[in-house]
Design a protein around this motif. Structure first.
Motif, PDB file in Angstrom:
ATOM      1  N   SER A  77       0.869  -1.161  -0.143  1.00 32.63           N
ATOM      2  CA  SER A  77       0.038   0.013   0.081  1.00 32.63           C
ATOM      3  C   SER A  77       0.772   1.313   0.048  1.00 32.63           C
ATOM      4  N   PHE A  78       0.714   2.278  -1.083  1.00 34.34           N
ATOM      5  CA  PHE A  78       1.467   3.241  -0.979  1.00 34.34           C
ATOM      6  C   PHE A  78       0.713   4.712  -1.122  1.00 34.34           C
ATOM      7  N   HIS A  79       0.867   5.661  -0.610  1.00 32.07           N
ATOM      8  CA  HIS A  79       0.129   6.707  -0.539  1.00 32.07           C
ATOM      9  C   HIS A  79       0.620   7.917  -1.662  1.00 32.07           C
ATOM     10  N   GLU A  80       1.945   7.637  -1.974  1.00 27.18           N
ATOM     11  CA  GLU A  80       2.581   8.541  -2.922  1.00 27.18           C
ATOM     12  C   GLU A  80       3.298   7.765  -3.812  1.00 27.18           C
ATOM     13  N   PRO A  81       3.867   8.738  -5.237  1.00 25.15           N
ATOM     14  CA  PRO A  81       4.738   7.968  -6.212  1.00 25.15           C
ATOM     15  C   PRO A  81       5.977   7.381  -5.579  1.00 25.15           C
ATOM     16  N   ILE A  82       6.210   5.973  -6.099  1.00 24.23           N
ATOM     17  CA  ILE A  82       7.682   5.263  -5.458  1.00 24.23           C
ATOM     18  C   ILE A  82       8.486   5.078  -6.700  1.00 24.23           C
ATOM     19  N   THR A  83       9.539   4.676  -6.376  1.00 25.29           N
ATOM     20  CA  THR A  83      10.425   3.975  -7.474  1.00 25.29           C
ATOM     21  C   THR A  83      10.889   2.546  -7.146  1.00 25.29           C
ATOM     22  N   LYS A  93       1.142   4.785  -7.467  1.00 22.63           N
ATOM     23  CA  LYS A  93       0.340   5.935  -7.701  1.00 22.63           C
ATOM     24  C   LYS A  93       0.962   6.623  -8.849  1.00 22.63           C
ATOM     25  N   GLY A 116       2.849   8.937 -11.546  1.00 19.34           N
ATOM     26  CA  GLY A 116       4.398   9.484 -11.042  1.00 19.34           C
ATOM     27  C   GLY A 116       5.103   8.625 -10.708  1.00 19.34           C
ATOM     28  N   SER A 117       5.024   7.337 -10.426  1.00 18.42           N
ATOM     29  CA  SER A 117       6.028   6.343  -9.947  1.00 18.42           C
ATOM     30  C   SER A 117       6.934   6.048 -11.154  1.00 18.42           C
ATOM     31  N   ASP A 120      12.134   2.659  -3.249  1.00 16.26           N
ATOM     32  CA  ASP A 120      11.220   2.545  -2.294  1.00 16.26           C
ATOM     33  C   ASP A 120      10.853   0.962  -2.242  1.00 16.26           C
TER      34      ASP A 120
END
Length: 280
Positions: free
Chosen positions: A43-49, A69, A71-72, A117
């Motif tokens: 579960s992610f709340h913002e863009p990740i790499t 998300k 932008g990831s 991430d």
């Protein structure tokens, strides 16, 4: 782009991998998709790499993308350049930024520290368990390792049948195949012990499964086993007294006879999902 003279060959290999994946799904007793099951743990709340190690044509990344998300960024790492285009196409189709590193896992030292991430590895980490410290290095402090691996008992029926045929052809006994040794280095039975010294939180989800082939599935079974043999074809068990084409001929005859006699051929396909959080 890949050279035109090689494109058809490369994509034939990709399609073969995809077809084998379809066979596994079609003949599994467990109807849950293990890649989607692994993805559900995130579960992610913002863009990740994301870095997918041993990414192949992007099957695991494709299952992870719905969790990401906008932008990831998705990076794939695999030494087989024939997977560049299918992987990047999956990422592009999702509207995400992507990159493919056509390098061996041993060259992860080229990647920047604390840059990911999430590091994902589906049925690949047993080829390079010694690279775990590098994986920790490239993960951010709150980073996650998500790995899928086999049981140490996986495909035992196949390996035992293959040993029997090799014994009948070449007189060899007590063969341990290289892929068995590799899987044993990072498998369902030892992964918790392997990962706990390296991550603050480690969880395991079992994925019990069998592949079942009935008499009418002979073509599917032989195609799958032919793929397995080709994957193993560079192992040291082949030699002057054991050529691959002869082995395949005798082995497939053995499998045909067994399936016709018993009416069913079952393979252990138990796997497991491991998630490590907060590298130490």
């Amino acid at each position: 782009m890949l050279a035109n003279t090689k494109t058809s060959e490369y994509f034939a290999q990709v399609k073969r991998h995809q077809r084998v994946g379809d066979f596994i799904v079609a003949h599994s007793t467990n109807s849950s998709n293990i890649y989607e099951e692994a993805s559900s743990l995130l579960s992610f709340h913002e863009p990740i790499t994301l870095l997918d190690i041993g990414c192949g044509y992007g099957n695991f990344t494709k299952a992870l993308i719905p969790k990401l998300k906008p932008g990831s960024t998705c990076h794939g790492l695999d030494c087989r350049i024939n997977f560049i285009e299918p992987f990047t196409e999956i990422v592009k189709a999702a509207g995400l930024r992507g990159k493919f590193f056509a390098i061996e896992a041993e060259r992860m030292n080229l990647l920047a520290s604390h840059s990911y991430d999430l590091v994902a590895a589906a049925f690949s980490l047993y080829f390079f368990p010694h690279q775990l410290n590098e994986i920790k290095r490239i993960l951010k402090p709150n980073g996650i390792l998500l790995a899928i691996t086999h049981s140490n008992q996986g495909l035992n029926e196949f390996f035992d049948d293959l040993r029997g045929v090799i014994k009948s052809i070449a007189g060899r006994e007590n063969i341990i195949f290289d892929i068995e040794r590799k899987v044993a280095s990072f498998c369902e039975e030892n992964c918790l012990e392997f990962l706990r010294p390296h991550f603050e939180i480690v969880r395991m989800n079992e994925h019990p499964n069998q592949l079942v082939f009935n008499r009418d599935d002979m073509e599917d079974l032989l195609y799958y086993l032919d793929f397995r043999l080709d994957v193993m074809s560079e192992e040291e068990f082949l030699g002057d007294d054991l050529e691959l084409n002869i082995l395949k001929h005798e082995f497939f005859n053995h499998i045909r006879k067994r399936l016709r006699t018993k009416g069913i051929y079952t393979l252990n396909k138990e796997d497991a999902i491991f998630i490590g959080k907060h590298p130490k």
